[in-house]
Scaffold this active site. Structure first.
Site, short mmCIF file in Angstrom:
data_model
loop_
_atom_site.label_atom_id
_atom_site.label_comp_id
_atom_site.label_asym_id
_atom_site.label_seq_id
_atom_site.Cartn_x
_atom_site.Cartn_y
_atom_site.Cartn_z
N HIS A 18 -59.52 -32.29 48.58
CA HIS A 18 -60.73 -32.15 47.76
C HIS A 18 -61.16 -33.51 47.21
O HIS A 18 -62.35 -33.83 47.19
CB HIS A 18 -60.47 -31.23 46.56
CG HIS A 18 -60.22 -29.79 46.90
ND1 HIS A 18 -59.09 -29.12 46.49
CD2 HIS A 18 -60.96 -28.88 47.58
CE1 HIS A 18 -59.16 -27.86 46.89
NE2 HIS A 18 -60.26 -27.68 47.57
N LYS A 42 -60.69 -13.57 43.75
CA LYS A 42 -59.69 -14.25 44.57
C LYS A 42 -58.32 -14.32 43.88
O LYS A 42 -57.37 -14.85 44.45
CB LYS A 42 -60.15 -15.68 44.90
CG LYS A 42 -61.04 -15.76 46.14
CD LYS A 42 -61.10 -17.19 46.64
CE LYS A 42 -61.88 -17.31 47.93
NZ LYS A 42 -62.02 -18.72 48.33
N ARG A 94 -62.48 -28.95 57.61
CA ARG A 94 -61.18 -29.42 58.10
C ARG A 94 -61.09 -29.20 59.59
O ARG A 94 -61.18 -30.11 60.38
CB ARG A 94 -60.04 -28.69 57.38
CG ARG A 94 -59.84 -29.16 55.97
CD ARG A 94 -59.11 -28.18 55.14
NE ARG A 94 -59.93 -27.01 54.88
CZ ARG A 94 -59.63 -26.05 54.04
NH1 ARG A 94 -58.49 -26.09 53.40
NH2 ARG A 94 -60.44 -25.05 53.84
N SER A 132 -55.36 -25.46 49.36
CA SER A 132 -54.72 -25.12 48.08
C SER A 132 -53.64 -24.08 48.30
O SER A 132 -52.58 -24.13 47.67
CB SER A 132 -55.75 -24.57 47.09
OG SER A 132 -56.73 -25.54 46.81
P1 ADP Z 1 -63.48 -22.10 48.42
O1 ADP Z 1 -62.79 -20.91 47.83
O2 ADP Z 1 -64.90 -22.25 47.99
O3 ADP Z 1 -63.31 -22.30 49.90
P2 ADP Z 1 -61.69 -24.32 48.07
O4 ADP Z 1 -61.27 -24.90 46.77
O5 ADP Z 1 -60.64 -23.74 48.94
O6 ADP Z 1 -62.78 -23.30 47.66
O7 ADP Z 1 -62.48 -25.40 48.91
C1 ADP Z 1 -63.67 -25.97 48.44
C2 ADP Z 1 -64.28 -26.81 49.55
O8 ADP Z 1 -63.42 -27.89 49.86
C3 ADP Z 1 -64.50 -26.08 50.86
O9 ADP Z 1 -65.66 -26.60 51.46
C4 ADP Z 1 -63.29 -26.43 51.68
O10 ADP Z 1 -63.57 -26.36 53.06
C5 ADP Z 1 -63.07 -27.85 51.22
N1 ADP Z 1 -61.69 -28.27 51.37
C6 ADP Z 1 -60.58 -27.65 50.91
N2 ADP Z 1 -59.47 -28.34 51.27
C7 ADP Z 1 -59.90 -29.42 51.97
C8 ADP Z 1 -59.25 -30.49 52.63
N3 ADP Z 1 -57.92 -30.59 52.70
N4 ADP Z 1 -60.01 -31.39 53.25
C9 ADP Z 1 -61.35 -31.27 53.22
N5 ADP Z 1 -62.03 -30.29 52.65
C10 ADP Z 1 -61.32 -29.37 52.02
#
Ligand code: ADP
Length: 163
Positions: A18, A42, A94, A132
């Site tokens: 992130h 969630k 990703r 996460s």
């Molecule tokens: P959501 O529940 O909205 O998917 P996340 O916190 O899992 O929330 O992810 C928020 C954003 O960050 C999403 O666009 C996700 O694809 C991106 N994201 C999560 N982890 C990574 C990572 N390791 N590298 C790049 N983007 C990421």
């Protein structure tokens, strides 16, 4: 006019992936709002307040040279983006597995408001496998996560799983 981007997510908790995306967004926009989704459905491990605190602590260095805001939101993302006068919504991509859902979400948001673009950014290779959920799992099983998340997140996870 300031170019504002919203980077929304659950951030449960924030990872180096992130942060990588947030850094890239900061190169493109005047202001980046890290918007922590309440996402009660969630069943997040961390409360929204805890997630916001970890996001703020993890981006203090970035905030020295860029305008960053950490906020929370509930309800429709596009309404929140309108309210914030955002030009764009930033999402991270990703692997191919992210694509279908993200594509659907972006097109729905465009249908709701065609003047707000969704921008996809790719993280550095070492974070393409990081989420996460996997971070929580590794931490819960006492694996090493120091390369994957900032120290404040590592400590917060240790504390959560100690109870
Ligand atoms: P959501 O529940 O909205 O998917 P996340 O916190 O899992 O929330 O992810 C928020 C954003 O960050 C999403 O666009 C996700 O694809 C991106 N994201 C999560 N982890 C990574 C990572 N390791 N590298 C790049 N983007 C990421």
């Amino acid at each position: 006019m300031k170019r504002i981007a919203i980077y929304p997510g659950s951030f449960d908790p924030i990872t180096n992936g992130h942060i990588d995306i947030a850094k890239r967004a900061c190169q493109l926009f005047d202001e980046v709002v890290l918007a922590v989704a309440q996402n009660r459905s969630k069943n997040p491990l961390f409360s929204v307040e805890e997630r916001m605190k970890l996001v703020s602590e993890s981006t203090t260095d970035l905030a020295k040279n860029h305008t960053i805001r950490v906020e929370s939101f509930d309800g429709l993302l596009i309404h929140y983006a309108e309210q914030m006068n955002a030009k764009a919504i930033v999402r991270g991509l990703r692997a191919v597995s992210d694509f279908e859902f993200e594509f659907q979400l972006a097109l729905m948001n465009r249908k709701l408001n065609s003047s707000i673009e969704t921008i996809f950014l790719m993280p550095s290779e070492q974070y393409t496998y990081l989420s996460s959920s996997i971070l929580k799992e590794v931490s819960r099983l006492e694996g090493k996560i120091s390369d994957l998340a900032p120290p404040c997140v590592e400590n917060a996870l240790k504390e959560k799983y100690a109870h």
